[in-house]
Write an enzyme that holds these catalytic residues in place. Structure first.
Site, PDB file in Angstrom:
ATOM      1  N   ASP A 319       0.855  -1.180   0.000  1.00 46.70           N
ATOM      2  CA  ASP A 319       0.000   0.000   0.000  1.00 46.70           C
ATOM      3  C   ASP A 319       0.887   1.224   0.000  1.00 46.70           C
ATOM      4  OD1 ASP A 319      -2.512  -1.265   0.272  1.00 46.70           O
ATOM      5  OD2 ASP A 319      -1.989  -1.738   2.338  1.00 46.70           O
ATOM      6  N   ASP A 575      -4.457  -3.615   5.374  1.00 48.14           N
ATOM      7  CA  ASP A 575      -4.825  -3.243   6.734  1.00 48.14           C
ATOM      8  C   ASP A 575      -6.317  -3.349   7.006  1.00 48.14           C
ATOM      9  OD1 ASP A 575      -5.474  -1.141   5.112  1.00 48.14           O
ATOM     10  OD2 ASP A 575      -3.978   0.230   5.930  1.00 48.14           O
ATOM     11  N   ASP A 579      -9.241  -6.527   3.079  1.00 46.33           N
ATOM     12  CA  ASP A 579      -7.960  -7.017   2.570  1.00 46.33           C
ATOM     13  C   ASP A 579      -7.712  -8.469   2.960  1.00 46.33           C
ATOM     14  OD1 ASP A 579      -7.333  -4.612   1.435  1.00 46.33           O
ATOM     15  OD2 ASP A 579      -6.257  -3.860   3.190  1.00 46.33           O
TER      16      ASP A 579
END
Ligand code: ADP
Ligand code: MG
Length: 839
Positions: A319, A575, A579
């Site tokens: 990310d 997170d 996900d």
């Protein structure tokens, strides 16, 4: 249902203790520890120990109880080492488990406290919020937009909106709306819950008792080595018969019974020497110690096999926000469409949560503050309703009543906000130009818009039904972490592709990618493109695209899949709640310890305590180091077994009588006693090779013991064998009376070679003296080496030598042995030198 009196100060510590004594821990099933005796029993059942015990028994039968007794002492020695090692591994693994165990926030003694979920007791007030997996059953005391996914219990996919117990009307429904159930998932909102039932008495406990403890599965490496051990044991069995038979015919002068027993004994010696039973031990020790060392560097391994997979990672999907960047936003730029900057800033502030925790909103509110718009002023009105932010919408809004007016303040990604704005073509063109301009600087661009309905009835149901006026744009900077540029360079050299995944727009992402030195920073796949692509197209595309922008968590699954189908080993960070599937599917799922949701942590293989990209790269590096060291250890064990096995095999072939052979069973055991600890201790501690991040990721299909290591081990082993056995055979000179001296020489050479070999094989490139200097401050390494030398001196020069059938060596003989051992091993340093020169 039990009714608990409660006050908002929660339980006191004393009450909690009392409750725990009464109800026990909040666990589905109590953990059962393997008992000490059972552990020993397991060890004794290994083929190696059965052989040892048979040998000891034979000694007793032969009327040599002294030899038998010594043998048994050694057996106890080896068992103790194994037990200590196993105990240490267990301790390490349990400590790791505790570190990554789920926690929950409760109110105790009037304060918010974080405790292990297993310490939850009935009567506790627990706080739950988005992303939490509820750890116990309880009554909803106070809630705020609480939505819970109860599919794990009810199979119902739709989220359940919860209500406070006070306002609940009595129903006959089994699943209650004012009650939370263990094992279910908070998908939105927050609540305070009065714990009612824990552990096996919860609804989840009732159905889930059988899913509680997953068995500890062997790692792929463990499977590989145990098959290796089996192969060796098979060969040993064949040779056992061969050596037995030959020995039998070698001693026609003995009586029949003795002949049989001597034959069995030499067979057993050989079999013992052949089985590399250290392999499984090495693996568990190296993997768990590795996990432990990683934990000290802020990355918690949740599953042991991940330690070996880590070293093979070839694609790192991360990310952007928070991992690559610092997640410290500041408003850098504002642009007001009608030059009314004040309205723009104020509306932006009104669009933020009143108790903002998102770094972006915090930045916005502090920007307001810096421009004379205080939070008190902003939030003095009444918040009538909200349009919640979702990953799909990428925008949100608040409806305020201020000074008798109704104001809708909305903010979000410009693409989306523009779809709900009414504006002229000229303004639109201008805005789009501004958006591109800001994005190119690497800023996150947020559009702010407003709408003023006349009455409450005019407030649209959904944000997408609004018709708003665009006020302007906000540009926020979130600088990349300082170390990231260097990390990317390391990954490039190490053949690891870094892939950036973000909800931000492509231009912003591309600009950041360029800043941190990512290759191909101008190739981008957006979420919309992804939706259009077939799996095959995506698989082709990911070969050179490393940036995914405007994606939602659900896209991550497809991205991982595409890479995996291309044969890559994928690590993926995440997170959020959404996900979790991608984290599970990735070879290494990495959850964030700080900002990650509990669900993502539960799905992950690795938890990153500091959310930092550098730690991921360090972890991969450590994974490579651990794998390297396992390889070195396996090669070493293989090597050192050669001289032992060949000595036992050759003696009967050369017609040496059993009483005169180099290694009696006693000696084999003695050597086993040394090999295992020295290599586990010294090789496990070896730091990474200097070129460890300059090579490509290892081929995951490659065997642990590949051809290179195999050949190297054989050559090294044969040379040590030639040195020790040659010396012994020369001194023996066919005379059994010379056996104690010849044996002492041979044995000393094997032991000393072993000492040198560990150092030589510590590194594939660096010379032994370099490896030693690197660990020169390491007391443990010195302890092991000095211990080995002292052990040898004691065996040779104290009365023990008599029991072990050794004769003390003279000084010149001893140093002769040192010289021969050194020559037999250190030649490999020359090979390293030649390799260096050729390169
Ligand atoms: P990332 O994956 O980089 O963390 P997010 O998924 O958090 O990105 O956000 C994606 C986009 O959604 C942002 O670029 C922004 O346009 C919009 N967005 C995110 N959070 C908010 C918010 N609190 N208010 C308005 N828009 C937001
Ligand atoms: Mg985000």
């Amino acid at each position: 249902m039990t009714e608990y009196k409660h006050n908002m100060a929660g339980l006191s510590s004393a009450e909690a203790k009392k409750q725990q004594d009464r109800y026990g821990k909040n666990e589905l099933t109590q953990q059962r520890q393997e008992s000490f005796l059972k552990k020993i029993f397991h060890i004794i059942c290994e083929p190696m120990f059965l052989l040892l015990i048979v040998a000891a028994v034979i000694y007793f039968i032969l009327g040599e109880p002294r030899d038998g007794a010594i043998m048994l002492i050694f057996v106890i020695g080896i068992i103790s080492i194994d037990v200590i090692q196993e105990w240490k591994t267990d301790k390490t693994l349990n400590a790791l488990k505790d570190l990554s165990a789920p926690h929950v926030t409760v109110i105790r003694d009037g304060k918010e406290t974080v405790i292990a979920s297993s310490d939850l007791v009935p009567g506790d007030l627990m706080m739950i919020y988005e992303g939490v997996k509820i750890p116990a059953d309880g009554i909803v005391v106070k809630s705020n937009d609480l939505c819970v996914d109860e599919s794990s219990l009810t199979g119902e996919a739709e989220g359940v909106w919860k209500i406070n117990a006070e306002s609940a009307e009595p129903t006959n429904d089994y699943w209650r709306k004012d009650y939370c159930y263990a094992g279910t998932l908070v998908t939105q909102g927050t609540a305070t819950v009065l714990v009612d039932k824990i552990g096996a008495t919860t609804e989840y406990g009732k159905i889930g008792a059988n899913v509680a403890s997953a068995p500890n599965e062997d790692t792929p490496l463990q499977k590989q080595t145990s098959s290796l051990v089996k192969i060796c044991a098979g060969i040993a069995a064949v040779l056992f018969a061969l050596v037995g038979v030959v020995t039998y015919f070698n001693i026609p002068d003995h009586v029949f019974g003795d002949r049989i027993i001597e034959s069995i004994l030499s067979g057993i010696t050989l079999a013992m020497a052949m089985i590399p039973e250290e392999f499984p031990v090495i693996l568990t020790v190296f993997l768990s110690m590795g996990a432990w060392r990683l934990a000290k560097k802020q990355s918690l391994v949740r599953k042991l096999p991940s330690v070996e997979t880590l070293g093979a990672v070839s694609v790192l999907c991360v990310d952007k926000t928070g991992t690559i960047t610092m997640n410290q936003m500041t408003v850098q730029n504002t642009w007001a469409l009608n030059e009314d900057t004040h309205s723009l800033i104020e509306t932006m502030g009104l669009g933020c949560e009143t108790d903002a925790y998102d770094p972006m909103e915090k930045a916005m509110l502090s920007y307001c503050d810096g421009h004379g718009i205080s939070n008190e002023h902003l939030f003095s009105g009444e918040l009538i309703s909200e349009y919640a932010f979702t990953n799909e919408l990428k925008m949100m809004g608040h409806v305020w009543r201020r000074n008798g007016e109704i104001i809708i303040a909305a903010k979000g990604s410009p693409e989306r906000i523009l779809t709900v704005c009414n504006m002229s073509g000229k303004d639109l063109g201008l805005t789009e130009q501004k958006i591109t301009e800001m994005s190119k600087e690497g800023l996150r661009v947020i559009a702010v818009a407003t709408m003023r309905p006349q009455t409450e009835n005019d407030i649209p149901e959904k944000i997408t039904d609004c018709t708003m006026t665009l006020l302007g744009l906000i540009g926020l900077a979130d600088p990349p972490r300082e170390s990231v540029k260097n990390d990317i360079a390391v990954c490039n050299r190490a053949g690891i592709r870094v892939v950036m995944i973000t909800g931000d727009n492509g231009i912003t992402a591309s600009s950041i990618a360029q800043k941190i030195g990512m290759p191909n920073s101008d190739h981008i796949i957006t979420g919309d493109m992804l939706n259009e692509m077939s799996d095959e197209e995506l698989r082709e595309k990911v070969k050179d695209v490393s940036i995914f922008s405007r994606v939602v968590p659900e896209h991550k699954m497809r991205i991982v899949k595409a890479f995996k189908e291309n044969g890559e080993i994928v690590a993926m960070t995440g997170d959020g709640v959404n996900d979790a599937p991608a984290l599970k599917y990735a070879d290494i799922g990495i959850a964030m310890g700080k900002r990650g949701s509990e669900v993502s942590r539960e799905a992950a293989d690795l938890i990153l305590m500091d959310d930092n990209f550098t730690t991921i790269v360090e972890t991969v590096k450590d994974g490579r180091r651990i794998y390297d060291n396992i390889r070195k250890a396996v090669g070493y064990v293989f090597t050192i077994h050669f001289p032992i096995a060949f000595a036992s095999l050759l003696a009967p072939m050369l017609g040496i009588t059993p009483a005169a052979i180099l290694l009696l069973p006693l000696h084999v055991v003695l050597l086993e006693l040394i090999i295992d600890p020295t290599c586990s201790i010294v090789l496990e501690r070896q730091p990474a090779e200097t070129d460890i991040m300059d090579r490509k990721p290892r081929n995951p299909k490659e065997k642990l013991l590949n051809a290179g290591i195999f050949i190297k081990s054989i050559i090294q082993g044969l040379i040590i064998f030639a040195a020790s056995f040659g010396t012994y055979f020369t001194i023996l000179g066919g005379n059994t009376d010379n056996a104690p001296l010849a044996r002492a020489m041979g044995f000393a050479i094997i032991m000393l070679s072993n000492l040198f070999l560990v150092q030589v094989n510590s590194s594939n490139h660096d010379f032994a003296f370099q490896s030693i200097t690197r660990l020169v401050k390491d007391k443990v390494m010195w302890a092991v080496n000095i211990f080995t030398v002292f052990g040898l001196l004691i065996i040779l020069y104290t009365p023990i030598n008599h029991f072990l059938k050794f004769e003390p060596l003279s000084a010149s003989q001893f140093f002769g042995a040192v010289g021969i051992a050194a020559a037999a091993v250190l030649w490999y340093e020359l090979v390293k030198l030649v390799k260096k020169i050729i390169k």
